[in-house]
Design an enzyme around this catalytic site. Sequence first.
Site, PDB file in Angstrom:
ATOM      1  N   GLY A 164       0.816  -1.223   0.000  1.00 29.07           N
ATOM      2  CA  GLY A 164       0.000   0.000   0.000  1.00 29.07           C
ATOM      3  C   GLY A 164       0.845   1.265   0.000  1.00 29.07           C
ATOM      4  N   ALA A 165       2.026   1.185  -0.596  1.00 25.77           N
ATOM      5  CA  ALA A 165       2.972   2.311  -0.540  1.00 25.77           C
ATOM      6  C   ALA A 165       2.453   3.567  -1.229  1.00 25.77           C
ATOM      7  CB  ALA A 165       4.308   1.902  -1.166  1.00 25.77           C
ATOM      8  N   SER A 166       1.525   3.426  -2.161  1.00 31.48           N
ATOM      9  CA  SER A 166       1.075   4.604  -2.905  1.00 31.48           C
ATOM     10  C   SER A 166      -0.144   5.271  -2.275  1.00 31.48           C
ATOM     11  CB  SER A 166       0.793   4.235  -4.358  1.00 31.48           C
ATOM     12  OG  SER A 166      -0.235   3.263  -4.403  1.00 31.48           O
ATOM     13  N   GLY A 167      -0.694   4.686  -1.201  1.00 29.27           N
ATOM     14  CA  GLY A 167      -1.821   5.308  -0.495  1.00 29.27           C
ATOM     15  C   GLY A 167      -1.348   6.473   0.364  1.00 29.27           C
ATOM     16  N   THR A 181      -1.428   6.888   3.688  1.00 31.85           N
ATOM     17  CA  THR A 181      -0.623   6.425   4.825  1.00 31.85           C
ATOM     18  C   THR A 181       0.684   5.825   4.325  1.00 31.85           C
ATOM     19  OG1 THR A 181      -2.555   6.050   6.237  1.00 31.85           O
ATOM     20  CG2 THR A 181      -0.565   4.818   6.773  1.00 31.85           C
ATOM     21  N   GLY A 182       0.608   5.047   3.234  1.00 30.83           N
ATOM     22  CA  GLY A 182       1.802   4.415   2.687  1.00 30.83           C
ATOM     23  C   GLY A 182       2.854   5.443   2.284  1.00 30.83           C
ATOM     24  N   LYS A 199       2.340   2.712 -12.622  1.00 33.08           N
ATOM     25  CA  LYS A 199       1.692   3.955 -12.167  1.00 33.08           C
ATOM     26  C   LYS A 199       2.741   4.998 -11.807  1.00 33.08           C
ATOM     27  CE  LYS A 199      -2.850   2.597 -10.393  1.00 33.08           C
ATOM     28  NZ  LYS A 199      -3.646   2.383  -9.176  1.00 33.08           N
ATOM     29  N   LYS A 202     -10.493  -5.273  11.294  1.00 33.43           N
ATOM     30  CA  LYS A 202      -9.094  -5.098  11.715  1.00 33.43           C
ATOM     31  C   LYS A 202      -8.825  -5.929  12.977  1.00 33.43           C
ATOM     32  CE  LYS A 202      -8.582  -0.702   9.387  1.00 33.43           C
ATOM     33  NZ  LYS A 202      -7.578   0.303   9.097  1.00 33.43           N
TER      34      LYS A 202
END
Lengths: 327, 327
Positions: B10-13, B15-16, B44, B127
């Site tokens: 999730g690096a591109s979110g 938080t990421g 991307k 979660k």
Amino acid sequence: MSAVKVALVGASGETGQSIVNGLLGSQDTKFDIVALTRPESLEKPANTNLKERGVKIVPADLRGPQDEIVKLLSGIDIVISAIYFGSLADEVLLANAAKIAGVKRFVQSAFMIILPPRGVVDFREQKENNLGHIQSLHLPYTYIDVGWWYQLTLPRLPSGRIDYALPKTQDNQVIGLDGNIPSALADIRDVGRYVARIITDPRTLNKKVHVYNEIYTRNQVYEVLERHSGEKIPREYISENEVNTRIEEARTALNKNHKDGDALSTFTVSQLFRSWGIRGENTPEYAAYLGYLNGKDLYPDFEFTKFEDYVKEVLEGKVKGVYQTKK
Amino acid sequence: MSAVKVALVGASGETGQSIVNGLLGSQDTKFDIVALTRPESLEKPANTNLKERGVKIVPADLRGPQDEIVKLLSGIDIVISAIYFGSLADEVLLANAAKIAGVKRFVQSAFMIILPPRGVVDFREQKENNLGHIQSLHLPYTYIDVGWWYQLTLPRLPSGRIDYALPKTQDNQVIGLDGNIPSALADIRDVGRYVARIITDPRTLNKKVHVYNEIYTRNQVYEVLERHSGEKIPREYISENEVNTRIEEARTALNKNHKDGDALSTFTVSQLFRSWGIRGENTPEYAAYLGYLNGKDLYPDFEFTKFEDYVKEVLEGKVKGVYQTKK
């Protein structure tokens, strides 16, 4: 110091009885106990006995009007639920009433070995759901788990000499893997004394606590009993796959008939065994990983019955077993 | 000291991205980052940018063969999941692979405000279920929740002057009850810097951690923005009953059509608002009750962006907003 007022649900069960003994016997704190009792159980001998010992027995229907439960709990400092695991859904109603009544600490019916909160033992998940409900109420709580009872730990002796002390429904015990899996044990008679310490301890508020007496592997349990009895005990070992098969067969039977009592018993006992006897989860290390406080750190002075002394008592014919009636 | 190897999902979110910045900018620790990326997202722009900054981008299909994920994670010290909340089910597969690969710490995609684990916000339960799964694996973990982002906190100004900095989908903000409910806030830009501290800290292993910058009520937020902007902001107050009605109406719409995106958004935003804006659960006190460690105790020296400084930056036209595209 004025007495601490405790309302107890499930006072006549094995854990409930130990809690009554632990609270009434406390040297540090005076406890006034109110036992909330199902109306139909008021005249049971167990409750007559409690009354004689100064416990106030009051009829309470947890599924009845909430106002009435709130009234019973008003002025109560601590609620302890040692409710039968088949009635865990009612504990939610008890917690709701305790919140409204302003109870200062709610102790839900945990009192189990250390288990993963989810995914390994089905009924443990219900306890975790109840904890989640309590937390959504912002109700002050303590979650207490305890060692596997000495009273459920011993295998039969070939002579039958200790059968009197074993649960009436106890199957032949099996040994997980190579018998070297450690498991935390406690004497049920000590559990209530631990509870008396925990519930008056500010360090345990809004915490999970693990209390146990000693750590034993199955091989060590057999060794102690063999040494003191002079008998050789046959050993039956079981693999993880075999336990899984038992669980799945019982699950299949339950899916066919969810009222199949034998299947439910096998299912639950085998799921518990897989955790403490195979996966090795009933340990202080796994408890710490899950965030429990360790009773050994909290109460290093606590005097408990040693397992070896319990074995001697059993062999001397002196103990009272648990679950002495077939359900 | 050799670099700490981190695999990030999730690096591109939002938080990421903050986590990448926090790790790459760390003065204390050198981190090597591998971003596990869906094969279809490899080209991307966000990922090209990450590559230029020294992040290794590798294609990974979490639903693909487990062996391949295990291979990607072998030699990795820490896995951080900042996975999109619609993909939380895949996080279980990531945890399974991390266990097999011998990962030393697994940070699941929490990164939310403090919420009751169950019963108040539906997706929070997922979660908690993932945490339960991680615990059944005995996988070392840290669960990190963070303050409500500054970037989602400001109401619109009548002049429209700060619209550029607000999420494109932001509705008119409403104020819960009398506006005096405190809520823990954080700058999303600081979140990754907190994460860099937490994941190399032995005190946070197998713990929940709450990091936030400052506590503000809605009235205080409005007062700060009015004072610095010179504008008067209209205030719309909302009761708990009105929020509950919004939630129930959205739930009804979702029951009719579970793909109704507007209803899902209203449902989730309103459930979150009920917790932080009405029930007052997004606080260090409630976090402590739930067993979280407090970031203020852990990192008293942490230099964070003050809310008032963020407001000034916004008014100076200097910030980059979050969620700048309509989904």
